[in-house]
Motif scaffolding. Structure first.
Motif, PDB file in Angstrom:
ATOM      1  N   LYS A  50      -2.695  12.142   5.956  1.00  0.00           N
ATOM      2  CA  LYS A  50      -3.795  11.189   6.025  1.00  0.00           C
ATOM      3  C   LYS A  50      -3.561  10.011   5.088  1.00  0.00           C
ATOM      4  O   LYS A  50      -3.789   8.848   5.456  1.00  0.00           O
ATOM      5  CB  LYS A  50      -5.109  11.893   5.663  1.00  0.00           C
ATOM      6  CG  LYS A  50      -6.334  10.985   5.737  1.00  0.00           C
ATOM      7  CD  LYS A  50      -7.605  11.753   5.379  1.00  0.00           C
ATOM      8  CE  LYS A  50      -8.830  10.836   5.433  1.00  0.00           C
ATOM      9  NZ  LYS A  50     -10.080  11.564   5.066  1.00  0.00           N
ATOM     10  N   GLU A  51      -3.097  10.290   3.867  1.00  0.00           N
ATOM     11  CA  GLU A  51      -2.819   9.226   2.901  1.00  0.00           C
ATOM     12  C   GLU A  51      -1.712   8.302   3.401  1.00  0.00           C
ATOM     13  O   GLU A  51      -1.805   7.077   3.295  1.00  0.00           O
ATOM     14  CB  GLU A  51      -2.409   9.838   1.560  1.00  0.00           C
ATOM     15  CG  GLU A  51      -3.537  10.513   0.796  1.00  0.00           C
ATOM     16  CD  GLU A  51      -3.042  11.184  -0.463  1.00  0.00           C
ATOM     17  OE1 GLU A  51      -3.565  10.869  -1.552  1.00  0.00           O
ATOM     18  OE2 GLU A  51      -2.126  12.029  -0.363  1.00  0.00           O
ATOM     19  N   ALA A  67       0.828  -1.208   0.000  1.00  0.00           N
ATOM     20  CA  ALA A  67       0.000   0.000   0.000  1.00  0.00           C
ATOM     21  C   ALA A  67       0.863   1.260   0.000  1.00  0.00           C
ATOM     22  O   ALA A  67       0.603   2.212  -0.739  1.00  0.00           O
ATOM     23  CB  ALA A  67      -0.931  -0.008   1.210  1.00  0.00           C
ATOM     24  N   SER A  68       1.911   1.265   0.810  1.00  0.00           N
ATOM     25  CA  SER A  68       2.816   2.417   0.864  1.00  0.00           C
ATOM     26  C   SER A  68       3.624   2.540  -0.430  1.00  0.00           C
ATOM     27  O   SER A  68       3.818   3.645  -0.958  1.00  0.00           O
ATOM     28  CB  SER A  68       3.764   2.284   2.059  1.00  0.00           C
ATOM     29  OG  SER A  68       3.058   2.315   3.278  1.00  0.00           O
ATOM     30  N   SER A 102      -3.007   6.160   6.319  1.00  0.00           N
ATOM     31  CA  SER A 102      -3.974   5.158   5.851  1.00  0.00           C
ATOM     32  C   SER A 102      -3.249   3.969   5.227  1.00  0.00           C
ATOM     33  O   SER A 102      -3.607   2.808   5.482  1.00  0.00           O
ATOM     34  CB  SER A 102      -4.919   5.795   4.832  1.00  0.00           C
ATOM     35  OG  SER A 102      -5.786   4.818   4.286  1.00  0.00           O
ATOM     36  N   ALA A 103      -2.226   4.244   4.427  1.00  0.00           N
ATOM     37  CA  ALA A 103      -1.457   3.159   3.806  1.00  0.00           C
ATOM     38  C   ALA A 103      -0.670   2.383   4.852  1.00  0.00           C
ATOM     39  O   ALA A 103      -0.608   1.149   4.819  1.00  0.00           O
ATOM     40  CB  ALA A 103      -0.519   3.727   2.741  1.00  0.00           C
ATOM     41  N   GLN A 104      -0.079   3.106   5.793  1.00  0.00           N
ATOM     42  CA  GLN A 104       0.782   2.469   6.785  1.00  0.00           C
ATOM     43  C   GLN A 104       0.007   1.536   7.711  1.00  0.00           C
ATOM     44  O   GLN A 104       0.566   0.559   8.223  1.00  0.00           O
ATOM     45  CB  GLN A 104       1.512   3.544   7.600  1.00  0.00           C
ATOM     46  CG  GLN A 104       2.611   3.019   8.504  1.00  0.00           C
ATOM     47  CD  GLN A 104       3.712   2.300   7.728  1.00  0.00           C
ATOM     48  OE1 GLN A 104       3.835   2.465   6.519  1.00  0.00           O
ATOM     49  NE2 GLN A 104       4.495   1.491   8.410  1.00  0.00           N
ATOM     50  N   LYS A 105      -1.274   1.803   7.904  1.00  0.00           N
ATOM     51  CA  LYS A 105      -2.089   0.929   8.745  1.00  0.00           C
ATOM     52  C   LYS A 105      -2.234  -0.468   8.151  1.00  0.00           C
ATOM     53  O   LYS A 105      -2.559  -1.421   8.862  1.00  0.00           O
ATOM     54  CB  LYS A 105      -3.478   1.548   8.925  1.00  0.00           C
ATOM     55  CG  LYS A 105      -3.521   2.737   9.877  1.00  0.00           C
ATOM     56  CD  LYS A 105      -4.933   3.291   9.987  1.00  0.00           C
ATOM     57  CE  LYS A 105      -4.979   4.487  10.915  1.00  0.00           C
ATOM     58  NZ  LYS A 105      -6.351   5.077  10.997  1.00  0.00           N
ATOM     59  N   ARG A 106      -1.981  -0.587   6.872  1.00  0.00           N
ATOM     60  CA  ARG A 106      -2.167  -1.870   6.189  1.00  0.00           C
ATOM     61  C   ARG A 106      -0.835  -2.591   5.947  1.00  0.00           C
ATOM     62  O   ARG A 106      -0.728  -3.428   5.055  1.00  0.00           O
ATOM     63  CB  ARG A 106      -2.889  -1.646   4.855  1.00  0.00           C
ATOM     64  CG  ARG A 106      -4.324  -1.178   5.038  1.00  0.00           C
ATOM     65  CD  ARG A 106      -5.003  -0.970   3.701  1.00  0.00           C
ATOM     66  NE  ARG A 106      -4.597   0.291   3.077  1.00  0.00           N
ATOM     67  CZ  ARG A 106      -4.714   0.536   1.779  1.00  0.00           C
ATOM     68  NH1 ARG A 106      -5.166  -0.396   0.961  1.00  0.00           N
ATOM     69  NH2 ARG A 106      -4.356   1.708   1.292  1.00  0.00           N
ATOM     70  N   ARG A 131       4.574   5.230  -5.742  1.00  0.00           N
ATOM     71  CA  ARG A 131       4.657   4.958  -7.180  1.00  0.00           C
ATOM     72  C   ARG A 131       3.696   5.875  -7.941  1.00  0.00           C
ATOM     73  O   ARG A 131       4.047   6.472  -8.969  1.00  0.00           O
ATOM     74  CB  ARG A 131       4.312   3.494  -7.435  1.00  0.00           C
ATOM     75  CG  ARG A 131       4.412   3.068  -8.892  1.00  0.00           C
ATOM     76  CD  ARG A 131       3.774   1.690  -9.071  1.00  0.00           C
ATOM     77  NE  ARG A 131       4.440   0.664  -8.273  1.00  0.00           N
ATOM     78  CZ  ARG A 131       3.911  -0.534  -8.012  1.00  0.00           C
ATOM     79  NH1 ARG A 131       2.696  -0.831  -8.452  1.00  0.00           N
ATOM     80  NH2 ARG A 131       4.583  -1.411  -7.301  1.00  0.00           N
ATOM     81  N   GLU A 132       2.476   5.996  -7.416  1.00  0.00           N
ATOM     82  CA  GLU A 132       1.479   6.856  -8.063  1.00  0.00           C
ATOM     83  C   GLU A 132       1.857   8.333  -7.957  1.00  0.00           C
ATOM     84  O   GLU A 132       1.591   9.115  -8.874  1.00  0.00           O
ATOM     85  CB  GLU A 132       0.096   6.604  -7.436  1.00  0.00           C
ATOM     86  CG  GLU A 132      -0.454   5.216  -7.753  1.00  0.00           C
ATOM     87  CD  GLU A 132      -1.718   4.886  -6.973  1.00  0.00           C
ATOM     88  OE1 GLU A 132      -2.099   5.705  -6.095  1.00  0.00           O
ATOM     89  OE2 GLU A 132      -2.311   3.829  -7.233  1.00  0.00           O
ATOM     90  N   LEU A 133       2.514   8.691  -6.845  1.00  0.00           N
ATOM     91  CA  LEU A 133       2.949  10.083  -6.688  1.00  0.00           C
ATOM     92  C   LEU A 133       3.969  10.449  -7.762  1.00  0.00           C
ATOM     93  O   LEU A 133       3.897  11.547  -8.350  1.00  0.00           O
ATOM     94  CB  LEU A 133       3.553  10.293  -5.301  1.00  0.00           C
ATOM     95  CG  LEU A 133       4.158  11.693  -5.063  1.00  0.00           C
ATOM     96  CD1 LEU A 133       3.067  12.767  -5.098  1.00  0.00           C
ATOM     97  CD2 LEU A 133       4.899  11.727  -3.727  1.00  0.00           C
ATOM     98  N   ARG A 134       4.916   9.571  -8.039  1.00  0.00           N
ATOM     99  CA  ARG A 134       5.923   9.858  -9.070  1.00  0.00           C
ATOM    100  C   ARG A 134       5.266  10.078 -10.425  1.00  0.00           C
ATOM    101  O   ARG A 134       5.648  10.971 -11.177  1.00  0.00           O
ATOM    102  CB  ARG A 134       6.941   8.703  -9.169  1.00  0.00           C
ATOM    103  CG  ARG A 134       7.851   8.568  -7.971  1.00  0.00           C
ATOM    104  CD  ARG A 134       9.083   7.729  -8.297  1.00  0.00           C
ATOM    105  NE  ARG A 134       8.782   6.428  -8.848  1.00  0.00           N
ATOM    106  CZ  ARG A 134       8.495   5.350  -8.139  1.00  0.00           C
ATOM    107  NH1 ARG A 134       8.451   5.434  -6.815  1.00  0.00           N
ATOM    108  NH2 ARG A 134       8.251   4.195  -8.723  1.00  0.00           N
TER     109      ARG A 134
END
Length: 358
Positions: free
Chosen positions: A163-164, A140-141, A167-171, A146-149
């Motif tokens: 927040k983003e 998730a992270s 949210s990713a780090q929780k998974r 990857r999408e940010l780049r």
């Protein structure tokens, strides 16, 4: 009675003649039947090179064999196997075995292929050894960065929100992946896990490709998938397979230094090619699974090992651990590691205690 005697005599003579015929013609038939497989000494073998786009990179094969026809058959079978494995390991393919496993119901043991189970088992062991610095559940992270780049190519002002990131780090958490070695099953104990084998899959596939070449009787070969390289025996009358590793000269200039490898793997990992720059800070495509943030240490790690699977995941893990902890990790396990620091001032190279590249 006399007639019977002569019939028996003629029958015996006919059988004897056929046996003699067999002995006469058998060597001739043997020569004719094996004429298409003329023995060619290894000293006469030719070098063949192939490049195909596989797993998002140039997947290279170089090897010596007796004929072009055999080389074509072997290369075709190797690339076919690479594609099969990619369809198991890819997190880009929504219907790959890995992607399907990521969507599996929580708490339900899922039977997986031998290849996927082997990679997951190696990854989980390294996660324990590095206390989470290597973690294949960080998908998730990794996907977020990857999408940010990609998005910053269209919108240079795009940044990630807290927040983003949270949210990713929780998974993320390798302890939420349970493996049953006896039944070859995998159980997810939390929802939303996204598995990512980017730090180990290419190395495993390189190992598999070399294994196929050896089973085909090819023992002098070079296999490479981007930064993951594996070689077998050296070409005849050569000290090894010629490979270039980035080094720093006495003036602080980076240059390609030549080394020669035999029956070894070399993997290089770092942010020299894939990164994103935000407000003057460079964030690597390699994400620290413990924080969910792209690395900012600006180091490149090269690892020499007997296995491409191990050199691949060790290089990634040591990038995350950083120079000091990474060298300690390498020396404890007698790993051949070379670390190049790029973040501040003049580039510097530090080998581990067991580095034998030069």
């Amino acid at each position: 009675m006399i007639r019977s005697f002569f019939r028996l005599l003629y029958s015996f003579r006919d059988r004897t003649f056929r046996i003699v015929q067999g002995f006469i013609y058998f060597p001739t038939l043997l020569v004719l039947s094996t004429g298409c497989n003329v023995f060619i000494p290894e000293s006469k073998w030719q070098r063949f090179e192939y490049v195909e786009g596989e797993m998002g990179v140039d997947f290279k094969l170089k090897f010596y064999t007796s004929s072009e026809a055999k080389a074509e058959r072997v290369a075709k079978s190797v690339y076919s196997r690479v594609e099969e494995l990619n369809y198991i390991f890819s997190d880009y393919e929504p219907n790959s075995e890995l992607s399907r496993l990521s969507r599996a119901p929580v708490g339900i043991p899922i039977k997986v292929s031998d290849e996927l189970f082997e990679v997951l088992l190696i990854a989980q062991k390294l996660s324990l050894q590095t206390r989470g610095a290597f973690d294949i559940t960080a998908g998730a992270s990794v996907r977020l960065w990857r999408e940010l780049r990609r998005e910053r190519e269209r919108n240079p002002n795009k940044v990630l929100s807290l927040k983003e990131l949270r949210s990713a780090q929780k998974r993320v958490g390798f302890n939420q992946l349970k493996l049953n070695n006896k039944n070859k099953t995998v159980t997810l104990t939390a929802s939303g896990l996204q598995l990512d084998l980017g730090g180990i899959a290419k190395g495993y596939v390189v190992d598999e490709a070399m294994g196929m070449l050896k089973r085909k009787g090819i023992n002098r070969a070079f296999v490479a998938a981007s930064g993951d390289i594996l070689v077998s025996r050296a070409p005849l009358n050569r000290p090894g397979w010629k490979i270039e590793v980035r080094d720093v000269d006495e003036f602080g200039n980076i240059y390609p230094r030549t080394i020669y490898l035999n029956n070894s793997a070399l993997s290089t990992s770092g942010d020299t090619e894939q990164f994103v720059e935000i407000n003057g800070s460079v964030f690597s495509h390699i994400v620290d699974p413990r924080t969910g943030i792209g690395l900012t240490s600006r180091i490149q790690v090269s690892v020499i090992s007997a296995s491409s699977t191990l050199s691949d995941c060790f290089a990634t893990a040591i990038c995350v651990l950083g120079k000091e902890e990474g060298l300690q990790f390498a020396d404890t396990r007698k790993l051949q590691v070379l670390i190049m620091e790029l973040a501040e001032g003049t580039p510097r190279v530090t080998p581990s205690r067991y580095w034998q590249g030069w």
